[in-house]
Write a protein that holds these residues in place. Structure first.
Motif, PDB file in Angstrom:
ATOM      1  N   ASP A  97      25.683 -10.128  -6.694  1.00 58.19           N
ATOM      2  CA  ASP A  97      25.708 -11.525  -6.241  1.00 58.19           C
ATOM      3  C   ASP A  97      24.304 -12.029  -5.913  1.00 58.19           C
ATOM      4  O   ASP A  97      23.976 -13.191  -6.162  1.00 58.19           O
ATOM      5  N   PHE A  98      23.480 -11.158  -5.338  1.00 58.62           N
ATOM      6  CA  PHE A  98      22.106 -11.564  -5.018  1.00 58.62           C
ATOM      7  C   PHE A  98      21.317 -11.861  -6.294  1.00 58.62           C
ATOM      8  O   PHE A  98      20.454 -12.741  -6.299  1.00 58.62           O
ATOM      9  N   VAL A 100      22.606 -13.195  -8.902  1.00 54.08           N
ATOM     10  CA  VAL A 100      23.070 -14.551  -9.231  1.00 54.08           C
ATOM     11  C   VAL A 100      22.354 -15.580  -8.366  1.00 54.08           C
ATOM     12  O   VAL A 100      21.926 -16.641  -8.844  1.00 54.08           O
ATOM     13  N   ASN A 101      22.199 -15.275  -7.081  1.00 52.18           N
ATOM     14  CA  ASN A 101      21.506 -16.197  -6.179  1.00 52.18           C
ATOM     15  C   ASN A 101      20.059 -16.421  -6.596  1.00 52.18           C
ATOM     16  O   ASN A 101      19.542 -17.541  -6.523  1.00 52.18           O
ATOM     17  N   ILE A 102      19.400 -15.342  -7.040  1.00 53.84           N
ATOM     18  CA  ILE A 102      18.021 -15.469  -7.525  1.00 53.84           C
ATOM     19  C   ILE A 102      17.996 -16.351  -8.773  1.00 53.84           C
ATOM     20  O   ILE A 102      17.102 -17.195  -8.932  1.00 53.84           O
ATOM     21  N   ALA A 103      18.979 -16.159  -9.649  1.00 53.04           N
ATOM     22  CA  ALA A 103      19.063 -16.982 -10.857  1.00 53.04           C
ATOM     23  C   ALA A 103      19.227 -18.459 -10.494  1.00 53.04           C
ATOM     24  O   ALA A 103      18.601 -19.337 -11.103  1.00 53.04           O
ATOM     25  N   LYS A 104      20.035 -18.741  -9.484  1.00 49.25           N
ATOM     26  CA  LYS A 104      20.236 -20.136  -9.051  1.00 49.25           C
ATOM     27  C   LYS A 104      18.939 -20.731  -8.506  1.00 49.25           C
ATOM     28  O   LYS A 104      18.604 -21.890  -8.783  1.00 49.25           O
ATOM     29  N   SER A 105      18.206 -19.928  -7.741  1.00 48.15           N
ATOM     30  CA  SER A 105      16.922 -20.407  -7.208  1.00 48.15           C
ATOM     31  C   SER A 105      15.932 -20.666  -8.336  1.00 48.15           C
ATOM     32  O   SER A 105      15.151 -21.625  -8.283  1.00 48.15           O
ATOM     33  N   THR A 106      15.956 -19.806  -9.356  1.00 44.74           N
ATOM     34  CA  THR A 106      15.079 -19.990 -10.519  1.00 44.74           C
ATOM     35  C   THR A 106      15.375 -21.313 -11.214  1.00 44.74           C
ATOM     36  O   THR A 106      14.461 -22.046 -11.611  1.00 44.74           O
ATOM     37  N   ILE A 107      16.656 -21.628 -11.330  1.00 44.86           N
ATOM     38  CA  ILE A 107      17.054 -22.901 -11.941  1.00 44.86           C
ATOM     39  C   ILE A 107      16.552 -24.071 -11.093  1.00 44.86           C
ATOM     40  O   ILE A 107      16.056 -25.079 -11.625  1.00 44.86           O
TER      41      ILE A 107
END
Length: 219
Positions: A97-98, A100-107
């Motif tokens: 999940d973390f 995924v969270n990093i991916a969201k921040s990258t976006i």
């Protein structure tokens, strides 16, 4: 095939799924760092889409563990193995999940140039990924020496986290217009630090599995 032999096969299948989930979580975290470095939105979206596999594996592990308890009514060491599997799966799924969270921040950061070098974030990721690889080995080998080593590595991640956050706070006062990106980079640091904490949780469960005693490795 005896009842015991059948049970051992089912337990090995459970362990194999733990290793599969651990390997997936490690790769997801690795991909998330690459996506951040390249500021690759498409790769970040792919990481988010792939997370369904981690959720499915955790569900399969939980279902299989509950079935083992119901069918075999294990005691002592065998019961610890099943309980540890459930707890370890939860931590591994959280690590995914973390990612995924990093991916969201990258976006959210998008193509905006980084306000600072992300070398310290890269170092945090490298340390956390190393911890995941080591904890998978410790689980397979039931090696408490490797499990203890993980707590030492976690201290290094904590130190990097504190250092990087301080650097970002300093930049935020100098470049308030970059606050949105600085916030996302701070979140990424936090996600990596929390992922490392979850790896330490797993190492504590390996101690429980092998020794039958709870140890707090975060002290």
């Amino acid at each position: 095939m005896s009842v015991r032999e059948k049970y051992e096969l089912e337990l090995q299948s459970l362990n194999n799924k733990i290793v599969e989930l651990g390997t997936f979580a490690q790769k997801a975290l690795d991909k998330s760092l690459i996506a951040l470095e390249n500021q690759n939105v498409n790769e970040s979206i792919a990481i988010m889409d792939e997370d369904i596999k981690a959720n499915r594996l955790e569900e399969e592990i939980n279902d299989q563990a509950i079935l083992l308890i119901a069918k075999q009514q294990p005691v002592a060491t065998d019961l610890r193995r099943v309980i540890a599997a459930i707890k370890i799966a939860a931590d591994l799924e959280r690590i995914a999940d973390f990612a995924v969270n990093i991916a969201k921040s990258t976006i959210r950061i998008g193509n905006d140039p980084f306000v600072k070098s992300i070398e310290s974030i890269r170092d945090m990721h490298e340390g956390t990924s190393k911890m995941i690889g080591l904890v998978i080995e410790a689980f397979i080998e039931e090696d408490v020496i490797k499990a203890k080593k993980i707590a030492e590595l976690d201290d290094e991640i904590d130190a990097l986290y504190g250092q990087t956050i301080q650097e970002l706070l300093s930049i935020s006062s100098q470049k308030p217009e970059k606050l949105a990106q600085i916030t996302q980079l701070s979140f990424i640091c936090r996600y990596l630090e929390r992922a490392a904490d979850h790896v330490t949780n797993i190492s504590e469960n390996i101690f429980y599995l092998v020794k039958g005693t709870r140890y707090d490795l975060n002290k």
